[in-house]
Design an enzyme around this catalytic site. Structure first.
Site, PDB file in Angstrom:
ATOM      1  N   TYR A  48     -10.365 -66.543  28.077  1.00 55.50           N
ATOM      2  CA  TYR A  48     -11.277 -65.227  28.372  1.00 55.50           C
ATOM      3  C   TYR A  48     -11.737 -64.772  27.218  1.00 55.50           C
ATOM      4  CZ  TYR A  48     -12.160 -60.779  30.703  1.00 55.50           C
ATOM      5  OH  TYR A  48     -12.816 -59.624  31.214  1.00 55.50           O
ATOM      6  N   SER A  83     -16.397 -57.646  27.210  1.00 57.10           N
ATOM      7  CA  SER A  83     -14.875 -57.023  27.454  1.00 57.10           C
ATOM      8  C   SER A  83     -14.646 -56.698  25.988  1.00 57.10           C
ATOM      9  CB  SER A  83     -14.256 -58.194  27.540  1.00 57.10           C
ATOM     10  OG  SER A  83     -13.107 -58.420  27.560  1.00 57.10           O
TER      11      SER A  83
HETATM   12  P1  NAP Z   1     -13.003 -58.664  40.092  1.00 57.52           P
HETATM   13  O1  NAP Z   1     -12.283 -57.452  40.661  1.00 57.52           O
HETATM   14  O2  NAP Z   1     -12.094 -60.093  39.939  1.00 57.52           O
HETATM   15  O3  NAP Z   1     -14.436 -59.109  40.511  1.00 57.52           O
HETATM   16  C1  NAP Z   1     -15.020 -60.393  40.083  1.00 57.52           C
HETATM   17  C2  NAP Z   1     -16.244 -60.784  40.918  1.00 57.52           C
HETATM   18  O4  NAP Z   1     -16.687 -61.901  40.436  1.00 57.52           O
HETATM   19  C3  NAP Z   1     -15.681 -60.909  42.371  1.00 57.52           C
HETATM   20  O5  NAP Z   1     -16.860 -60.534  43.167  1.00 57.52           O
HETATM   21  C4  NAP Z   1     -15.761 -62.519  42.458  1.00 57.52           C
HETATM   22  O6  NAP Z   1     -15.836 -63.190  43.730  1.00 57.52           O
HETATM   23  C5  NAP Z   1     -16.715 -62.780  41.408  1.00 57.52           C
HETATM   24  N1  NAP Z   1     -16.915 -64.206  41.041  1.00 57.52           N
HETATM   25  C6  NAP Z   1     -16.016 -64.798  40.331  1.00 57.52           C
HETATM   26  N2  NAP Z   1     -16.146 -66.127  40.214  1.00 57.52           N
HETATM   27  C7  NAP Z   1     -17.505 -66.322  40.663  1.00 57.52           C
HETATM   28  C8  NAP Z   1     -18.431 -67.380  40.981  1.00 57.52           C
HETATM   29  N3  NAP Z   1     -18.004 -68.712  40.125  1.00 57.52           N
HETATM   30  N4  NAP Z   1     -19.430 -67.153  41.416  1.00 57.52           N
HETATM   31  C9  NAP Z   1     -19.882 -66.124  41.866  1.00 57.52           C
HETATM   32  N5  NAP Z   1     -19.131 -64.908  41.910  1.00 57.52           N
HETATM   33  C10 NAP Z   1     -17.641 -65.081  41.305  1.00 57.52           C
HETATM   34  O7  NAP Z   1     -13.291 -58.433  38.776  1.00 57.52           O
HETATM   35  P2  NAP Z   1     -13.750 -56.848  38.000  1.00 57.52           P
HETATM   36  O8  NAP Z   1     -12.692 -56.402  37.331  1.00 57.52           O
HETATM   37  O9  NAP Z   1     -14.766 -56.296  38.763  1.00 57.52           O
HETATM   38  O10 NAP Z   1     -14.729 -57.689  36.789  1.00 57.52           O
HETATM   39  C11 NAP Z   1     -16.048 -57.836  36.859  1.00 57.52           C
HETATM   40  C12 NAP Z   1     -16.633 -58.277  35.439  1.00 57.52           C
HETATM   41  O11 NAP Z   1     -16.098 -57.431  34.317  1.00 57.52           O
HETATM   42  C13 NAP Z   1     -16.069 -59.711  35.144  1.00 57.52           C
HETATM   43  O12 NAP Z   1     -16.908 -60.524  34.282  1.00 57.52           O
HETATM   44  C14 NAP Z   1     -14.794 -59.364  34.055  1.00 57.52           C
HETATM   45  O13 NAP Z   1     -14.383 -60.091  33.112  1.00 57.52           O
HETATM   46  C15 NAP Z   1     -15.357 -58.094  33.591  1.00 57.52           C
HETATM   47  N6  NAP Z   1     -14.694 -56.943  32.875  1.00 57.52           N
HETATM   48  C16 NAP Z   1     -13.339 -56.440  33.806  1.00 57.52           C
HETATM   49  C17 NAP Z   1     -12.714 -55.496  33.238  1.00 57.52           C
HETATM   50  C18 NAP Z   1     -11.720 -55.003  33.800  1.00 57.52           C
HETATM   51  O14 NAP Z   1     -10.912 -53.904  33.082  1.00 57.52           O
HETATM   52  N7  NAP Z   1     -11.524 -55.106  35.068  1.00 57.52           N
HETATM   53  C19 NAP Z   1     -12.818 -55.159  31.835  1.00 57.52           C
HETATM   54  C20 NAP Z   1     -13.675 -55.768  31.023  1.00 57.52           C
HETATM   55  C21 NAP Z   1     -14.521 -56.653  31.606  1.00 57.52           C
HETATM   56  P3  NAP Z   1     -14.804 -63.840  44.474  1.00 57.52           P
HETATM   57  O15 NAP Z   1     -14.216 -62.698  45.415  1.00 57.52           O
HETATM   58  O16 NAP Z   1     -15.720 -64.835  45.285  1.00 57.52           O
HETATM   59  O17 NAP Z   1     -13.776 -64.368  43.588  1.00 57.52           O
HETATM   60  C1  GCO Z   2      -6.318 -58.738  30.060  1.00 63.87           C
HETATM   61  C2  GCO Z   2      -7.441 -57.825  30.877  1.00 63.87           C
HETATM   62  C3  GCO Z   2      -8.655 -57.552  30.047  1.00 63.87           C
HETATM   63  C4  GCO Z   2      -9.722 -56.933  30.918  1.00 63.87           C
HETATM   64  C5  GCO Z   2     -11.044 -56.701  30.096  1.00 63.87           C
HETATM   65  C6  GCO Z   2     -10.766 -55.795  28.758  1.00 63.87           C
HETATM   66  O1  GCO Z   2      -5.636 -59.212  30.546  1.00 63.87           O
HETATM   67  O2  GCO Z   2      -6.080 -58.368  28.877  1.00 63.87           O
HETATM   68  O3  GCO Z   2      -7.657 -58.156  32.126  1.00 63.87           O
HETATM   69  O4  GCO Z   2      -9.150 -58.867  29.571  1.00 63.87           O
HETATM   70  O5  GCO Z   2      -9.772 -57.142  32.086  1.00 63.87           O
HETATM   71  O6  GCO Z   2     -11.657 -57.597  29.996  1.00 63.87           O
HETATM   72  O7  GCO Z   2     -11.939 -55.368  28.253  1.00 63.87           O
END
Ligand code: NAP
Ligand code: GCO
Length: 263
Positions: free
Chosen positions: A157, A144
């Site tokens: 986080y 992240s």
């Molecule tokens: P999301 O839309 O909330 O999807 C998260 C996924 O993880 C969902 O399929 C969720 O399933 C699953 N999950 C959560 N807890 C779990 C568990 N204990 N066991 C199995 N599955 C679980 O999030 P996203 O934005 O796609 O993010 C995916 C990854 O990228 C995460 O690690 C997040 O921190 C990271 N990330 C996101 C962003 C961003 O801007 N969106 C940026 C940087 C990093 P359920 O529906 O069952 O909860």
């Molecule tokens: C927040 C966001 C972030 C992003 C992501 C950034 O509240 O600042 O949710 O943490 O999801 O991980 O890279």
């Protein structure tokens, strides 16, 4: 030879019935990999399998919570029997809780660490022996901006994603000798359900203040789409990155390079 070809490889992407995990699995599938994913909700697994099928990808979905070590061990054994040894692991499943630190219960802090940091440890630990046996493998941890930066309300986080960056380097250090490459992808701000509350349109029709803040911090002047992570994931899953190990590839439209738009 196409260095990015994943034909014959089995890829497990955790939490990939939608969001970033889905887009990454889609890209790996389109590069030729067999796709396996898990979710903790059975109805989402069904929806996920159907969504992959619509794209012409035959994906295998398993019901498993990444924090449950016994369940993860059983799932990895079943995947080995039903699909094959896992060649590529993407630790994607994750949650966020946005709570000011002094108001956050330790139980909430622990839950974020458990899913976002201990989960990748548990899943990696379960797949590494098969990779060693097979002569190599690829692990990609989804980090992240918060692996590098802090901000208000995301202490747990940031602690988890900073820890995941170091777990990535440690897996590379410990298992590089077995031809295992462990790298991270650090997405910038990506439009998924996780960030939906930060993008809500205001009652007067204007953009959410946080949405405006992110645009001003991103040289690309837009939020990322989950699909922006597909190419980087294929690179880190393929032979094209065989001498890349312990690296975090930030896919952020330039956020980490930029001080932000001047007022
Ligand atoms: P999301 O839309 O909330 O999807 C998260 C996924 O993880 C969902 O399929 C969720 O399933 C699953 N999950 C959560 N807890 C779990 C568990 N204990 N066991 C199995 N599955 C679980 O999030 P996203 O934005 O796609 O993010 C995916 C990854 O990228 C995460 O690690 C997040 O921190 C990271 N990330 C996101 C962003 C961003 O801007 N969106 C940026 C940087 C990093 P359920 O529906 O069952 O909860
Ligand atoms: C927040 C966001 C972030 C992003 C992501 C950034 O509240 O600042 O949710 O943490 O999801 O991980 O890279």
């Amino acid at each position: 030879m196409n260095q990015f070809d994943l034909t014959g490889k089995t890829a497990l992407v955790t939490g990939a019935s939608y969001g970033i995990g889905f887009a990454i699995a889609k890209a790996l599938g389109q590069a030729g990999a067999r796709i396996v994913f898990n979710d903790r909700k059975p109805d989402l697994i069904e929806k996920g399998v159907a969504a992959y099928k619509e794209l012409g990808i035959e994906a295998h979905g398993y019901n498993c919570d990444v924090t449950d070590e016994a369940a993860v061990g059983a799932m990895v054994a079943r995947i080995r029997q039903e699909v094959g040894v896992i060649d590529i692991l993407v630790n994607n499943a994750g949650i966020i809780k946005r709570i000011p630190m002094c108001e956050m219960a330790a139980a909430d802090f622990r839950q974020v660490i458990d899913i976002d940091l201990t989960g990748p440890f548990i899943v990696a630990k379960a797949v590494i022996p098969g990779m060693i046996e097979k002569g190599g493998g690829k692990i990609i941890n989804i980090c992240s901006m918060m692996s590098e930066l802090g901000r208000e309300t995301v202490s747990a986080y940031a602690a988890a994603k900073g820890g995941l960056k170091m777990l990535t380097r440690n897996i590379a250090s410990e298992y590089g000798q077995y031809n295992i490459q462990c790298n991270g992808i650090g997405p910038g701000y990506i439009a998924t359900p996780q960030t939906a509350p930060l993008r809500e349109v205001q009652p007067d029709g204007s953009r959410h203040p946080f949405d405006q803040f992110i645009l001003a911090k991103t040289p690309a002047n837009r939020w990322g789409e989950a699909e922006d992570l597909g190419g980087p994931a294929v690179f880190l899953a393929s032979a094209a990155s065989d001498f890349v190990n312990g690296h975090i590839l930030y896919v952020d439209g330039g956020i980490l390079a930029y001080i932000g738009k001047q007022p």
